[in-house]
Design a protein around this motif. Structure first.
Motif, PDB file in Angstrom:
ATOM      1  N   UNK A 296       0.837  -1.295   0.012  1.00  0.00           N
ATOM      2  CA  UNK A 296       0.000   0.012  -0.005  1.00  0.00           C
ATOM      3  C   UNK A 296       0.889   1.367   0.025  1.00  0.00           C
ATOM      4  N   UNK A 297       2.050   1.326   0.801  1.00  0.00           N
ATOM      5  CA  UNK A 297       2.866   2.350   0.960  1.00  0.00           C
ATOM      6  C   UNK A 297       3.243   2.686  -0.497  1.00  0.00           C
ATOM      7  N   UNK A 298       3.652   1.673  -1.245  1.00  0.00           N
ATOM      8  CA  UNK A 298       4.652   1.584  -2.601  1.00  0.00           C
ATOM      9  C   UNK A 298       3.525   2.269  -3.563  1.00  0.00           C
ATOM     10  N   UNK A 299       2.316   1.808  -3.577  1.00  0.00           N
ATOM     11  CA  UNK A 299       1.413   1.854  -4.781  1.00  0.00           C
ATOM     12  C   UNK A 299       1.308   3.481  -4.891  1.00  0.00           C
ATOM     13  N   UNK A 300       0.862   3.901  -6.266  1.00  0.00           N
ATOM     14  CA  UNK A 300       0.350   5.280  -6.421  1.00  0.00           C
ATOM     15  C   UNK A 300      -0.721   5.716  -5.566  1.00  0.00           C
ATOM     16  N   UNK A 301      -0.956   6.717  -4.880  1.00  0.00           N
ATOM     17  CA  UNK A 301      -2.020   7.355  -4.108  1.00  0.00           C
ATOM     18  C   UNK A 301      -3.164   7.274  -5.096  1.00  0.00           C
ATOM     19  N   UNK A 302      -4.193   6.821  -5.285  1.00  0.00           N
ATOM     20  CA  UNK A 302      -5.341   6.913  -5.964  1.00  0.00           C
ATOM     21  C   UNK A 302      -6.752   7.064  -5.436  1.00  0.00           C
ATOM     22  N   UNK A 303      -7.850   7.502  -5.932  1.00  0.00           N
ATOM     23  CA  UNK A 303      -9.212   7.623  -5.299  1.00  0.00           C
ATOM     24  C   UNK A 303     -10.188   7.799  -6.248  1.00  0.00           C
ATOM     25  N   UNK A 304     -11.145   7.569  -5.823  1.00  0.00           N
ATOM     26  CA  UNK A 304     -12.748   8.097  -6.659  1.00  0.00           C
ATOM     27  C   UNK A 304     -13.466   8.934  -5.884  1.00  0.00           C
ATOM     28  N   UNK A 305     -14.247   9.917  -6.442  1.00  0.00           N
ATOM     29  CA  UNK A 305     -14.936  10.473  -5.580  1.00  0.00           C
ATOM     30  C   UNK A 305     -16.537  10.045  -5.407  1.00  0.00           C
ATOM     31  N   UNK A 306     -17.011  10.044  -4.285  1.00  0.00           N
ATOM     32  CA  UNK A 306     -18.130   9.800  -3.901  1.00  0.00           C
ATOM     33  C   UNK A 306     -18.797  10.868  -3.921  1.00  0.00           C
ATOM     34  N   UNK A 307     -20.275  10.610  -4.104  1.00  0.00           N
ATOM     35  CA  UNK A 307     -21.241  11.889  -4.537  1.00  0.00           C
ATOM     36  C   UNK A 307     -21.569  12.556  -3.123  1.00  0.00           C
ATOM     37  N   UNK A 308     -21.101  12.551  -2.103  1.00  0.00           N
ATOM     38  CA  UNK A 308     -21.458  13.280  -0.873  1.00  0.00           C
ATOM     39  C   UNK A 308     -20.015  13.907  -0.448  1.00  0.00           C
ATOM     40  N   UNK A 309     -20.467  15.003   0.441  1.00  0.00           N
ATOM     41  CA  UNK A 309     -19.354  15.958   1.222  1.00  0.00           C
ATOM     42  C   UNK A 309     -19.504  15.766   2.654  1.00  0.00           C
ATOM     43  N   UNK A 310     -18.464  15.879   3.171  1.00  0.00           N
ATOM     44  CA  UNK A 310     -18.325  15.897   4.691  1.00  0.00           C
ATOM     45  C   UNK A 310     -18.482  17.372   5.243  1.00  0.00           C
ATOM     46  N   UNK A 311     -18.658  17.608   6.281  1.00  0.00           N
ATOM     47  CA  UNK A 311     -19.036  19.108   6.878  1.00  0.00           C
ATOM     48  C   UNK A 311     -18.078  19.390   7.838  1.00  0.00           C
ATOM     49  N   UNK A 312     -16.935  20.433   7.902  1.00  0.00           N
ATOM     50  CA  UNK A 312     -16.142  20.585   8.833  1.00  0.00           C
ATOM     51  C   UNK A 312     -16.790  21.113  10.144  1.00  0.00           C
ATOM     52  N   UNK A 313     -16.383  20.179  11.136  1.00  0.00           N
ATOM     53  CA  UNK A 313     -16.890  20.397  12.384  1.00  0.00           C
ATOM     54  C   UNK A 313     -16.914  21.756  12.977  1.00  0.00           C
ATOM     55  N   UNK A 314     -15.887  22.366  12.555  1.00  0.00           N
ATOM     56  CA  UNK A 314     -15.708  23.862  13.321  1.00  0.00           C
ATOM     57  C   UNK A 314     -15.851  25.087  12.350  1.00  0.00           C
ATOM     58  N   UNK A 315     -16.322  24.749  10.986  1.00  0.00           N
ATOM     59  CA  UNK A 315     -16.588  25.819  10.196  1.00  0.00           C
ATOM     60  C   UNK A 315     -17.746  25.078   9.306  1.00  0.00           C
ATOM     61  N   UNK A 316     -18.864  25.168   9.476  1.00  0.00           N
ATOM     62  CA  UNK A 316     -20.057  24.447   8.849  1.00  0.00           C
ATOM     63  C   UNK A 316     -20.032  24.692   7.460  1.00  0.00           C
ATOM     64  N   UNK A 317     -19.505  25.796   7.092  1.00  0.00           N
ATOM     65  CA  UNK A 317     -19.849  26.290   5.781  1.00  0.00           C
ATOM     66  C   UNK A 317     -18.921  25.691   4.695  1.00  0.00           C
ATOM     67  N   UNK A 318     -17.950  25.116   5.430  1.00  0.00           N
ATOM     68  CA  UNK A 318     -16.762  24.536   4.624  1.00  0.00           C
ATOM     69  C   UNK A 318     -17.088  22.905   4.077  1.00  0.00           C
ATOM     70  N   UNK A 319     -17.141  22.570   3.033  1.00  0.00           N
ATOM     71  CA  UNK A 319     -17.302  21.125   2.698  1.00  0.00           C
ATOM     72  C   UNK A 319     -16.143  20.392   2.108  1.00  0.00           C
ATOM     73  N   UNK A 320     -15.892  19.316   2.587  1.00  0.00           N
ATOM     74  CA  UNK A 320     -14.632  18.470   2.114  1.00  0.00           C
ATOM     75  C   UNK A 320     -15.222  17.249   1.361  1.00  0.00           C
ATOM     76  N   UNK A 321     -14.533  17.106   0.233  1.00  0.00           N
ATOM     77  CA  UNK A 321     -14.995  16.086  -0.909  1.00  0.00           C
ATOM     78  C   UNK A 321     -14.738  14.710  -0.258  1.00  0.00           C
TER      79      UNK A 321
END
Ligand code: ANZ
Ligand code: ZN
Length: 855
Positions: A296-321
């Motif tokens: 896992x450490x060696x592999x290229x870091x990859x991902x795929x986007x999910x159709x949801x966002x997370x809400x920053x706990x201290x700045x609720x207006x900020x959304x994290x993919x």
């Protein structure tokens, strides 16, 4: 003069020791015990000389401790289950049991030639029914205590060999034998609950004072305790009350969060995967990747986007993919993270790939907020918080506490300790292992076998001509009634990881024939092991599993409390190395297939004996069958004797370092023994001496005894041997008529005894034979204790000054007169030079302090 004949003397002494039962260990509460153990070998076929070095070390300790009056336990057995036997069965059609026991017979004979003082009556192999029966009983006891459980887990599956592979058996994503791409599979497996003891296993490392520091560090890194925060992100675009729970060790970096990510095996990933082919394809891709951390450490870091966002706990207006990412492990923390690219390398690689913001929130000490930039490397060190609202100005540690406090107050998370250590999966889909004593019933589920049905024996009548686990196909063996309801049921066909076998063998040696796993009186007397010796390659798993087992066996009543830490002292020995030889067609050649010469210009040349072709000489590496750079013990013993091999292997470098096997080195050791033998023959002529008239060689012998004793105690065998060489030189240089010279030889061979036991016995029988008390075996004699009277140094070193300036030192006898001291001072080179022919005005001798020359 006749030579020492090892070929004749060695077997003779082994028989004498054997007949006298010198090596037998019997429990005796009135005597102090000492348990020395070398890691037991796997019976792979034949041993090479490199294998014998750690047994030679253990034997030095065993013989020395016996001489010191300890009741010594020094046993030997065989770590006999495992894959190679099954591979041999597949390749050659022999039964794994037959193959294993044949190998054991050969290797036992080889080891016996080394003259190891082992209590062979205690020998067992882990594949003996009497051993694995007790292991099954232990398994059931641990199941009762909830130290064993069953769950689904992900494994590396080799589709061709139809078997589960350990991480080390997956090479570049393919099975090590079949070469087929490895798949991930979910299998129900048995686990030992080692994580329940993570804290104790970690904290107790501090008590292991006689273990190498590096091993203690490896143990503690493997357990990997980290403390952090587990908390929930509110989600946008998901069901109302759905949250995402993440684990972080860096809550301080929360304001630098750029995304969240879940493991490909996270339920959320699976749910979205089922609805979206792109996501699903990515999950499949992740499934094909190795399960090891390195992969896992060696592999290229990859991902795929999910159709949801997370809400920053201290700045609720900020959304994290939110992504599924290939570097998030399901088995660690919560299987989900928030990523802070500025301060974590994996997150940074990921952010650069997907163009996510990189906001530094920690300024390394001495840097202003605007001076902090992030290139290709994440900033992982300490510093003060920036860009972080109420955290600004705090240190990292303060910020961690502040964030944890807020989250806990809000009720959305808790401070949490996590471990790298995972529970120990012990199910193996193999024949040649200890059967797991479980029966599967359709109505009752997995049911423990009844105690009176143990051992669950391996069926003999199995075939290895198809891939997969032969036990799966052993229909007769598999079919048994359910122990609870009596309905037709099936045996568990998985066997235990062979690491289980080696996790408690040290305890079994205390009473190898007991009808229970251990016998309370025996383990209470013999355990813990006082000195364990083995390869550093076992510094993590084997030792950790044994430490776990000792605790589990204490919890289940099989070991005393004091044996929860099973090995009081640990020594990790270096390897025996040898040059390698390779023919032009890449064939490895063994040393005896090669004629090696040194040319006039010093260059080494090697020629294959059979063909006369020049072969390449490779660097000296650890002896191994695969490179054929091995030397058979029989050949060496036949030519020089076991004592020569033992002496050489321990002489050339410190025991914790590698030693290079060389013919010239072995010959040197052999010549040394012959030289001592000549001294022995001379000693037969010489008379005993008293303290008063003892000459320098006897005093040297007493001093050597004190030093050698210290060296043996401290595992400095090479230094002990160096001192014995010096002593030999001193005696050889002494006049034959010197009083006590013969006694000095006697001391020398007694000090050599732990290293060269046959030789020393033979020599001692000559020397002691002429004494009135009659001969006595060294194997039954106490250790030589130097006499204080001999230890006083009979020389004195004095500084010499000329006109108040130090010019040198002289060494004189304590009995020297002032005139003799004066003469010695004036004879000093530097004094002669300074005086330049002139006579000194005055020479003052301050007794035992200094000599002053006035010019
Ligand atoms: C945010 C963060 C910011 C993190 C930062 C690190 C640095 P250790 O220290 O080894 O315990 N993590 C958590 N769960 C994970 C999982 N299942 N798979 C992969 N990574 C996971 O590692 C803890 C850190 O590894 C956690 O802290 C988390 O990333 C990540 F500047 O959270 B951290
Ligand atoms: Zn049933």
């Amino acid at each position: 003069m006749s030579r020492y004949n090892a070929r004749e003397a060695e077997p003779r002494w082994r028989k004498i020791w054997d007949d006298a039962k010198c090596d037998r260990a019997t429990r005796d509460e009135d005597r102090r015990k000492y348990y020395v153990l070398e890691m037991f070998p796997y019976p792979s076929g034949r041993i090479h000389i490199g294998h014998t070095r750690n047994y030679a070390m253990g034997d030095v300790v065993a013989r020395y401790k016996r001489a010191r009056g300890f009741n010594v336990l020094h046993p030997m057995g065989w770590d006999a289950f495992g894959m190679p036997a099954e591979n041999a069965a597949m390749e050659r059609g022999v039964h794994p049991g037959a193959w294993t026991y044949d190998n054991i017979a050969v290797m036992r004979d080889q080891l016996k030639l080394m003259g190891l003082s082992i209590d062979w009556e205690r020998e067992f192999a882990t594949c003996d029914e009497s051993y694995y029966a007790q292991q099954q009983a232990l398994f059931l006891d641990m199941l009762d205590r909830d130290l064993v459980y069953r769950r689904e887990s992900t494994v590396n599956w080799d589709p061709v060999d139809q078997t589960v592979l350990a991480n080390e058996q997956v090479i570049d994503g393919c099975g090590w034998r079949s070469g087929a791409p490895v798949e991930k599979r979910r299998l129900t497996q048995w686990f030992f609950r080692i994580t329940a003891m993570a804290d104790e296993l970690l904290d107790a490392i501090d008590t292991l004072e006689s273990w190498p520091d590096k091993v203690r560090l490896m143990q503690s890194n493997w357990i990997g305790r980290s403390s952090g925060l587990e908390f929930d992100f509110a989600l946008h675009g998901a069901a109302d009350d759905e949250t995402l729970r993440v684990y972080t060790t860096r809550p301080d970096t929360l304001f630098g969060a750029a995304f969240c990510a879940v493991s490909a095996e996270h339920p959320m990933a699976k749910r979205f995967g089922a609805a979206d082919p792109t996501i699903d394809a990515f999950l499949t891709e992740c499934a094909a990747m190795g399960t090891s951390e390195e992969a896992i450490e060696r592999a290229e870091k990859k991902g795929v986007r999910l159709p949801i966002d997370a809400v920053h706990p201290f700045e609720p207006s900020r959304r994290l993919p939110v992504y599924v990412a290939n570097f998030v492990l399901m088995e660690y923390g919560t299987g989900a993270i928030f990523g802070c690219p500025a301060h974590d390398q994996r997150d940074l690689d990921f952010a650069r790939k997907y163009q996510l913001p990189v906001t530094p929130v920690v300024a390394p000490d001495g840097l202003d907020a605007d001076a902090v930039t992030v290139g290709d490397e994440a900033i992982t060190g300490a510093g003060r918080m920036i860009n972080s609202s109420f955290l600004d100005g705090m240190t990292v540690e303060e910020a961690k506490d502040a964030v944890i406090a807020r989250i806990e107050q809000a009720g959305s998370g808790d401070r949490k300790v996590n471990y790298r250590l995972r529970d120990w999966g012990v199910s193996r889909q193999r024949y040649w292992g200890c059967p797991i004593p479980i029966i599967h019933c359709d109505s009752c589920g997995p049911v423990p076998a009844r105690r009176d049905s143990l051992p669950i024996r391996l069926p003999e009548d199995v075939r290895f001509d198809q891939p997969g686990n032969p036990l799966d196909r052993a229909e007769d063996w598999k079919s048994v009634p359910c122990p609870l309801c009596g309905a037709p049921a099936r045996r568990e066909t998985d066997t235990m990881d062979t690491f289980v076998d080696s996790s408690w063998y040290f305890a079994r040696f205390c009473s190898p024939k007991a009808e229970t796993p251990t016998n309370a009186k025996d383990v209470d007397y013999w355990l813990p092991v006082d000195q364990y010796i083995g390869g550093v390659e076992h510094a993590i798993l084997h030792l950790l599993y044994s430490r776990f087992f000792a605790r589990a066996m204490n919890d289940t009543g099989h070991l005393p409390e004091k044996a929860r830490e099973p090995f009081r002292a640990l020594f990790t020995q270096g390897m025996v190395c040898h040059e390698t030889y390779q023919a032009a067609d890449k064939r490895w050649l063994s040393p005896e297939e090669v004629e090696r010469t040194t040319q006039a210009n010093g260059a080494a040349v090697a020629v294959e004996r059979a063909t006369g072709d020049v072969v390449a000489i490779g660097p000296s590496v650890k002896m191994s069958k695969s490179k054929k750079n091995v030397v058979a013990p029989e050949d060496i013993i036949e030519q020089f004797g076991a004592d020569t091999a033992r002496w050489f292997m321990l002489s050339d470098s410190p025991p914790e370092r590698d030693v290079e096997w060389s013919t010239s080195g072995v010959e040197g050791a052999w010549r040394h023994l012959q030289r001592v033998w000549r001294l022995v023959l001379q000693a037969e002529e010489s008379a005993a001496a008293s303290v008063e008239d003892a000459g320098p060689s006897l005093k040297a012998a007493h001093r050597a005894a004190a030093a050698v004793t210290e060296d043996i105690e401290a595992f400095r065998f090479n230094r002990a041997i160096a001192r014995l060489y010096e002593l030999t030189n001193a005696i050889a240089a002494a006049p034959l008529a010197e009083p006590g010279r013969g006694d000095a030889v006697g001391v020398l061979i007694r000090l050599m005894y732990p290293f060269t036991p046959h030789f020393s016995e033979e020599a001692w029988s000559r020397i002691a034979g002429r004494r009135s008390s009659g001969p006595q075996m060294l194997a039954e004699s106490p250790w030589f204790e130097p006499k204080a009277a001999f230890l006083v140094d009979d020389t004195l070193t004095l500084p010499v000054q000329l006109n108040g300036k130090k010019r040198g030192e002289i060494t004189v006898s304590t009995a020297a007169s002032d005139d003799e001291i004066r003469a010695a001072a004036l004879a000093l080179d530097s004094v002669v030079k300074q005086l330049d022919g002139a006579a000194p005005k005055k020479v003052i001798v301050v007794p035992k302090r200094i000599v002053n020359v006035v010019a």
